[in-house]
Design a protein around this motif. Structure first.
Motif, PDB file in Angstrom:
ATOM      1  N   ILE A 169     -37.207 -27.637 -63.213  1.00  0.00           N
ATOM      2  CA  ILE A 169     -38.544 -27.917 -62.688  1.00  0.00           C
ATOM      3  C   ILE A 169     -38.448 -28.359 -61.223  1.00  0.00           C
ATOM      4  CG2 ILE A 169     -40.567 -29.424 -62.877  1.00  0.00           C
ATOM      5  CD1 ILE A 169     -40.411 -27.365 -65.112  1.00  0.00           C
ATOM      6  N   VAL A 170     -37.493 -29.249 -60.941  1.00  0.00           N
ATOM      7  CA  VAL A 170     -37.286 -29.704 -59.560  1.00  0.00           C
ATOM      8  C   VAL A 170     -36.918 -28.529 -58.667  1.00  0.00           C
ATOM      9  CG1 VAL A 170     -35.790 -31.116 -58.081  1.00  0.00           C
ATOM     10  CG2 VAL A 170     -36.685 -32.068 -60.198  1.00  0.00           C
ATOM     11  N   ASP A 171     -36.040 -27.644 -59.156  1.00  0.00           N
ATOM     12  CA  ASP A 171     -35.634 -26.480 -58.372  1.00  0.00           C
ATOM     13  C   ASP A 171     -36.816 -25.573 -58.055  1.00  0.00           C
ATOM     14  OD1 ASP A 171     -32.963 -27.170 -58.203  1.00  0.00           O
ATOM     15  OD2 ASP A 171     -32.398 -26.083 -60.009  1.00  0.00           O
ATOM     16  N   MET A 172     -37.695 -25.365 -59.036  1.00  0.00           N
ATOM     17  CA  MET A 172     -38.858 -24.509 -58.797  1.00  0.00           C
ATOM     18  C   MET A 172     -39.769 -25.108 -57.721  1.00  0.00           C
ATOM     19  SD  MET A 172     -39.944 -23.036 -62.549  1.00  0.00           S
ATOM     20  CE  MET A 172     -41.117 -21.858 -61.866  1.00  0.00           C
ATOM     21  N   LEU A 173     -39.959 -26.414 -57.788  1.00  0.00           N
ATOM     22  CA  LEU A 173     -40.783 -27.075 -56.766  1.00  0.00           C
ATOM     23  C   LEU A 173     -40.107 -27.009 -55.398  1.00  0.00           C
ATOM     24  CD1 LEU A 173     -41.896 -30.213 -58.836  1.00  0.00           C
ATOM     25  CD2 LEU A 173     -43.313 -28.238 -58.213  1.00  0.00           C
ATOM     26  N   ALA A 174     -38.780 -27.198 -55.386  1.00  0.00           N
ATOM     27  CA  ALA A 174     -38.042 -27.157 -54.124  1.00  0.00           C
ATOM     28  C   ALA A 174     -38.064 -25.757 -53.514  1.00  0.00           C
ATOM     29  CB  ALA A 174     -36.599 -27.610 -54.349  1.00  0.00           C
ATOM     30  N   LEU A 175     -37.955 -24.726 -54.348  1.00  0.00           N
ATOM     31  CA  LEU A 175     -38.012 -23.348 -53.839  1.00  0.00           C
ATOM     32  C   LEU A 175     -39.362 -23.047 -53.181  1.00  0.00           C
ATOM     33  CD1 LEU A 175     -36.201 -21.463 -56.725  1.00  0.00           C
ATOM     34  CD2 LEU A 175     -35.488 -21.489 -54.329  1.00  0.00           C
ATOM     35  N   ALA A 176     -40.424 -23.635 -53.715  1.00  0.00           N
ATOM     36  CA  ALA A 176     -41.736 -23.458 -53.095  1.00  0.00           C
ATOM     37  C   ALA A 176     -41.757 -24.049 -51.688  1.00  0.00           C
ATOM     38  CB  ALA A 176     -42.819 -24.102 -53.955  1.00  0.00           C
ATOM     39  N   MET A 177     -40.972 -25.134 -51.481  1.00  0.00           N
ATOM     40  CA  MET A 177     -40.915 -25.776 -50.171  1.00  0.00           C
ATOM     41  C   MET A 177     -39.932 -25.074 -49.242  1.00  0.00           C
ATOM     42  SD  MET A 177     -43.000 -28.352 -50.331  1.00  0.00           S
ATOM     43  CE  MET A 177     -44.032 -27.486 -51.489  1.00  0.00           C
ATOM     44  N   ASN A 178     -38.666 -24.935 -49.708  1.00  0.00           N
ATOM     45  CA  ASN A 178     -37.612 -24.487 -48.791  1.00  0.00           C
ATOM     46  C   ASN A 178     -37.491 -22.975 -48.647  1.00  0.00           C
ATOM     47  OD1 ASN A 178     -36.092 -23.482 -50.955  1.00  0.00           O
ATOM     48  ND2 ASN A 178     -34.703 -25.214 -51.011  1.00  0.00           N
ATOM     49  N   SER A 179     -38.159 -22.220 -49.494  1.00  0.00           N
ATOM     50  CA  SER A 179     -38.083 -20.764 -49.378  1.00  0.00           C
ATOM     51  C   SER A 179     -39.440 -20.148 -49.040  1.00  0.00           C
ATOM     52  CB  SER A 179     -37.554 -20.158 -50.686  1.00  0.00           C
ATOM     53  OG  SER A 179     -36.229 -20.568 -50.924  1.00  0.00           O
ATOM     54  N   ILE A 180     -40.433 -20.417 -49.889  1.00  0.00           N
ATOM     55  CA  ILE A 180     -41.718 -19.732 -49.714  1.00  0.00           C
ATOM     56  C   ILE A 180     -42.483 -20.288 -48.513  1.00  0.00           C
ATOM     57  CG2 ILE A 180     -43.927 -19.191 -50.792  1.00  0.00           C
ATOM     58  CD1 ILE A 180     -42.428 -19.230 -53.511  1.00  0.00           C
ATOM     59  N   SER A 181     -42.721 -21.603 -48.494  1.00  0.00           N
ATOM     60  CA  SER A 181     -43.489 -22.159 -47.369  1.00  0.00           C
ATOM     61  C   SER A 181     -42.705 -22.052 -46.059  1.00  0.00           C
ATOM     62  CB  SER A 181     -43.886 -23.616 -47.643  1.00  0.00           C
ATOM     63  OG  SER A 181     -42.750 -24.433 -47.756  1.00  0.00           O
ATOM     64  N   THR A 182     -41.394 -22.280 -46.111  1.00  0.00           N
ATOM     65  CA  THR A 182     -40.574 -22.149 -44.908  1.00  0.00           C
ATOM     66  C   THR A 182     -40.562 -20.707 -44.419  1.00  0.00           C
ATOM     67  OG1 THR A 182     -39.161 -23.990 -45.586  1.00  0.00           O
ATOM     68  CG2 THR A 182     -38.254 -22.493 -43.959  1.00  0.00           C
ATOM     69  N   GLY A 183     -40.531 -19.761 -45.360  1.00  0.00           N
ATOM     70  CA  GLY A 183     -40.574 -18.349 -44.982  1.00  0.00           C
ATOM     71  C   GLY A 183     -41.875 -17.982 -44.283  1.00  0.00           C
ATOM     72  N   VAL A 184     -42.995 -18.500 -44.789  1.00  0.00           N
ATOM     73  CA  VAL A 184     -44.296 -18.239 -44.157  1.00  0.00           C
ATOM     74  C   VAL A 184     -44.313 -18.808 -42.738  1.00  0.00           C
ATOM     75  CG1 VAL A 184     -46.771 -18.769 -44.256  1.00  0.00           C
ATOM     76  CG2 VAL A 184     -45.558 -18.114 -46.333  1.00  0.00           C
ATOM     77  N   LEU A 185     -43.793 -20.033 -42.573  1.00  0.00           N
ATOM     78  CA  LEU A 185     -43.765 -20.664 -41.247  1.00  0.00           C
ATOM     79  C   LEU A 185     -42.834 -19.920 -40.298  1.00  0.00           C
ATOM     80  CD1 LEU A 185     -43.681 -24.402 -42.393  1.00  0.00           C
ATOM     81  CD2 LEU A 185     -45.634 -23.176 -41.411  1.00  0.00           C
ATOM     82  N   ALA A 186     -41.693 -19.447 -40.811  1.00  0.00           N
ATOM     83  CA  ALA A 186     -40.764 -18.684 -39.973  1.00  0.00           C
ATOM     84  C   ALA A 186     -41.378 -17.355 -39.548  1.00  0.00           C
ATOM     85  CB  ALA A 186     -39.454 -18.449 -40.731  1.00  0.00           C
ATOM     86  N   TYR A 187     -42.048 -16.710 -40.478  1.00  0.00           N
ATOM     87  CA  TYR A 187     -42.709 -15.428 -40.165  1.00  0.00           C
ATOM     88  C   TYR A 187     -43.771 -15.626 -39.080  1.00  0.00           C
ATOM     89  CZ  TYR A 187     -44.997 -10.922 -40.861  1.00  0.00           C
ATOM     90  OH  TYR A 187     -45.523  -9.668 -40.679  1.00  0.00           O
ATOM     91  N   GLU A 188     -44.514 -16.719 -39.204  1.00  0.00           N
ATOM     92  CA  GLU A 188     -45.570 -17.013 -38.235  1.00  0.00           C
ATOM     93  C   GLU A 188     -44.999 -17.473 -36.902  1.00  0.00           C
ATOM     94  OE1 GLU A 188     -49.310 -20.164 -37.764  1.00  0.00           O
ATOM     95  OE2 GLU A 188     -48.172 -20.077 -39.637  1.00  0.00           O
ATOM     96  N   GLY A 189     -43.818 -18.108 -36.939  1.00  0.00           N
ATOM     97  CA  GLY A 189     -43.255 -18.697 -35.729  1.00  0.00           C
ATOM     98  C   GLY A 189     -43.859 -20.051 -35.428  1.00  0.00           C
ATOM     99  N   ALA A 190     -44.251 -20.761 -36.483  1.00  0.00           N
ATOM    100  CA  ALA A 190     -44.947 -22.039 -36.320  1.00  0.00           C
ATOM    101  C   ALA A 190     -44.002 -23.135 -35.829  1.00  0.00           C
ATOM    102  CB  ALA A 190     -45.567 -22.462 -37.650  1.00  0.00           C
ATOM    103  N   VAL A 191     -44.569 -24.063 -35.072  1.00  0.00           N
ATOM    104  CA  VAL A 191     -43.888 -25.309 -34.706  1.00  0.00           C
ATOM    105  C   VAL A 191     -44.652 -26.451 -35.379  1.00  0.00           C
ATOM    106  CG1 VAL A 191     -43.000 -24.421 -32.520  1.00  0.00           C
ATOM    107  CG2 VAL A 191     -45.257 -25.499 -32.576  1.00  0.00           C
ATOM    108  N   PHE A 192     -44.138 -27.667 -35.257  1.00  0.00           N
ATOM    109  CA  PHE A 192     -44.756 -28.789 -35.963  1.00  0.00           C
ATOM    110  C   PHE A 192     -46.240 -28.921 -35.644  1.00  0.00           C
ATOM    111  CE2 PHE A 192     -46.045 -33.247 -36.275  1.00  0.00           C
ATOM    112  CZ  PHE A 192     -45.799 -33.472 -37.620  1.00  0.00           C
ATOM    113  N   CYS A 193     -46.600 -28.798 -34.374  1.00  0.00           N
ATOM    114  CA  CYS A 193     -47.997 -29.006 -33.973  1.00  0.00           C
ATOM    115  C   CYS A 193     -48.914 -27.865 -34.403  1.00  0.00           C
ATOM    116  CB  CYS A 193     -48.082 -29.215 -32.464  1.00  0.00           C
ATOM    117  SG  CYS A 193     -47.388 -30.804 -31.952  1.00  0.00           S
ATOM    118  N   THR A 194     -48.352 -26.753 -34.898  1.00  0.00           N
ATOM    119  CA  THR A 194     -49.192 -25.676 -35.412  1.00  0.00           C
ATOM    120  C   THR A 194     -49.902 -26.122 -36.686  1.00  0.00           C
ATOM    121  OG1 THR A 194     -47.595 -24.067 -34.546  1.00  0.00           O
ATOM    122  CG2 THR A 194     -49.221 -23.248 -36.107  1.00  0.00           C
ATOM    123  N   HIS A 195     -49.149 -26.732 -37.592  1.00  0.00           N
ATOM    124  CA  HIS A 195     -49.694 -27.245 -38.859  1.00  0.00           C
ATOM    125  C   HIS A 195     -49.078 -28.615 -39.133  1.00  0.00           C
ATOM    126  CE1 HIS A 195     -50.996 -23.109 -39.518  1.00  0.00           C
ATOM    127  NE2 HIS A 195     -49.751 -22.707 -39.424  1.00  0.00           N
TER     128      HIS A 195
END
Length: 204
Positions: A58-84
């Motif tokens: 369960i912890v791994d599934m939650l962590a994957l949502a943070m470190n893979s999916i959301s991070t991937g979206v931010l990397a694709y966008e090229g976001a910096v901290f002040c973006t979101h």
């Protein structure tokens, strides 16, 4: 400035890394579902190690949502901290908390079958000691002539554990080093990928 202005002025789009991270995270999330359902079998659920592994899943599934999916979206966008800023701050807190939780639960799992730097140092050093002891016990059992079936199962568990531990070890080590020295960008990417692998490989 607006979020788009922050991204265009200071961000760097990484579409390939973003797509790979999102794809990896999504695939691992899907694979986790049958693994977790299998652990709910009443014969397995009686064993404490499966209860811990289910919780780790369960912890791994939650962590994957943070470190893979959301991070991937931010990397694709090229976001910096002040973006979101709010989202990145909350996602970062959740990611850090889930990483520490996963590490501590892995140590609990080893026993049954606090700051960020302290947590990583504990994992980095502790895994050598724990797995060294397990290797010693298995080698000793091998010399006493236990049944081959027990040997095969024991070594399979050991190999799986060492593989997961190695990934955890590399990721922890890089994050510890990053606290004290400046590291190249490729090493930061490797650490991020290892963190993603650490939470995804337990499906296998």
């Amino acid at each position: 400035m607006s979020p788009d202005a922050w991204t265009s002025q200071f961000g760097m789009q990484r579409p390939i890394l973003g797509i790979l991270s999102i794809s990896y995270g999504s695939i691992m999330e899907i694979l986790f579902i049958p693994c977790l359902l299998a652990m709910l079998d009443k014969d397995l659920w009686r064993l404490s190690c499966y209860k811990i592994m289910f919780s780790v899943g369960i912890v791994d599934m939650l962590a994957l949502a943070m470190n893979s999916i959301s991070t991937g979206v931010l990397a694709y966008e090229g976001a910096v901290f002040c973006t979101h800023p709010v989202f990145i701050y909350l996602a970062g807190m959740c990611g850090l908390g889930l990483w520490c939780c996963s590490c501590l639960m892995n140590i609990m799992l080893l026993y049954t079958n606090v700051a960020h730097g302290v947590n990583n140092l504990m994992i980095m050093c502790g895994t050598f000691v724990f797995y060294g002891y397990i290797c010693y016990v298995l080698c000793k059992a091998n010399k006493t002539g236990k049944s081959s079936r027990i040997h095969i199962q024991s070594y399979q568990i050991l190999y799986q554990s060492v593989a997961i531990c190695f990934i955890n070890q590399v990721s922890s080590s890089v994050y510890v080093v990053m606290n004290f020295v400046t590291v190249p960008e490729w090493l930061i990417v490797v650490a991020q990928l290892m963190w993603q692998l650490d939470h995804g490989t337990r499906t296998f």
